[in-house]
Enzyme design. Structure first.
Site, PDB file in Angstrom:
ATOM      1  N   SER A 193       0.860  -1.174   0.000  1.00  8.65           N
ATOM      2  CA  SER A 193       0.000   0.000   0.000  1.00  8.65           C
ATOM      3  C   SER A 193       0.900   1.228   0.000  1.00  8.65           C
ATOM      4  O   SER A 193       2.087   1.139   0.361  1.00  8.65           O
ATOM      5  CB  SER A 193      -0.884   0.006   1.255  1.00  8.65           C
ATOM      6  OG  SER A 193      -1.489   1.266   1.465  1.00  8.65           O
ATOM      7  N   TYR A 213      -2.260  -1.350  10.371  1.00  9.27           N
ATOM      8  CA  TYR A 213      -2.134  -1.476   8.922  1.00  9.27           C
ATOM      9  C   TYR A 213      -0.798  -0.904   8.447  1.00  9.27           C
ATOM     10  O   TYR A 213      -0.074  -1.536   7.667  1.00  9.27           O
ATOM     11  CB  TYR A 213      -3.295  -0.760   8.244  1.00  9.27           C
ATOM     12  CG  TYR A 213      -3.439  -1.019   6.768  1.00  9.27           C
ATOM     13  CD1 TYR A 213      -4.118  -2.144   6.306  1.00  9.27           C
ATOM     14  CD2 TYR A 213      -2.901  -0.144   5.824  1.00  9.27           C
ATOM     15  CE1 TYR A 213      -4.258  -2.386   4.953  1.00  9.27           C
ATOM     16  CE2 TYR A 213      -3.033  -0.383   4.465  1.00  9.27           C
ATOM     17  CZ  TYR A 213      -3.719  -1.504   4.037  1.00  9.27           C
ATOM     18  OH  TYR A 213      -3.854  -1.742   2.692  1.00  9.27           O
TER      19      TYR A 213
END
Length: 248
Positions: A130, A143
């Site tokens: 990401s 995350y």
């Protein structure tokens, strides 16, 4: 386009979103794809549509993965979850679960796949990271931590695998139109006490030069190229596709 005829691939979290798009794209170029997902029905639906195989698996249960033997040429680590919360309110067990799913499980799958890749002197490890593997945002501590660690692991795989013709890369999308992001929009709306539309424009896309969500097929096209013979010198890298989010 990549010619993946004769190659085998495993894509995790492939019952929907980015994973399903990657499974379809790899299969379209000739790969035999195993569709791995917690939701067995979704996995079977995608697998049936592409002539692949379904693997219903809970990657949070990592112990069985320790003895796994994977004979796949292409491994796409995609499965992920998200929680949006201030650190002081972040549930510790949720933090551990997210690290387990997005770091420990990919490590164990890579560990299981490398002997086959080394033996045949070909392998492609593609980790769906990401932009948050390279940058931080508030309220996403688990995350961000998991994706940053995944980046490091991917580079070690590249360093060790190079002499065996095995590459390892991260793909770093910004906000992709997936169920995960749709849920995140709702969570952010609750945290910031604003509407979902305001979250999209003022939180998710505020820093993006291109004001739209990325489509799963955009990510799948890059993954398919990284899986190809033509990407043999692309390794140890983070391939950012975030609409200019991290450029500003």
């Amino acid at each position: 386009m990549a010619d993946l005829t004769g190659r085998t691939a495993l894509v995790t979290g492939a019952g929907s979103g980015i994973g399903a798009a990657c499974a379809r794209a790899l299969a379209a170029q000739g790969a035999k794809v195993t569709v791995a997902d917690l939701d067995g029905d979704r996995a079977r639906d995608v697998a049936t549509s592409i002539g692949g195989e379904a693997w219903e698996v809970d990657l949070l249960d990592v112990t069985p993965l320790e003895s796994l033997d994977l004979s796949v040429d292409i491994l796409v680590n995609n499965a992920g979850i998200q929680t949006v919360s201030p650190i002081e309110q972040f549930p510790p067990e949720r933090f551990r679960a997210m690290i387990r799913l997005m770091l420990e499980a990919p490590f164990l799958l890579v560990r299981a796949a490398l002997p086959h890749m080394y033996a045949q002197r070909f392998g492609r490890v593609i980790n769906i990271s990401s932009v948050h593997g390279l940058r931080a945002s508030p309220f996403k501590v688990a995350y961000v931590a998991a994706k940053h660690a995944l980046e490091g692991m991917s580079k070690v795989v590249a360093a060790e695998g190079g002499s065996h013709n095995v590459t390892s890369n991260c793909v770093n999308p910004g906000y992709v139109r997936t169920p995960l992001v749709e849920g995140q929009i709702a969570d952010q709306a609750a945290v910031h006490k604003i509407s979902a539309d305001e979250v999209l424009q003022t939180v998710l896309l505020e820093r993006s030069a291109i004001k739209r969500l990325i489509e799963p097929d955009d990510v799948a096209e890059l993954v398919t190229w990284l899986a190809s013979d033509g990407a043999g010198m692309a390794t140890g890298s983070s391939w950012v596709m975030d609409g200019g989010w991290s450029a500003q």
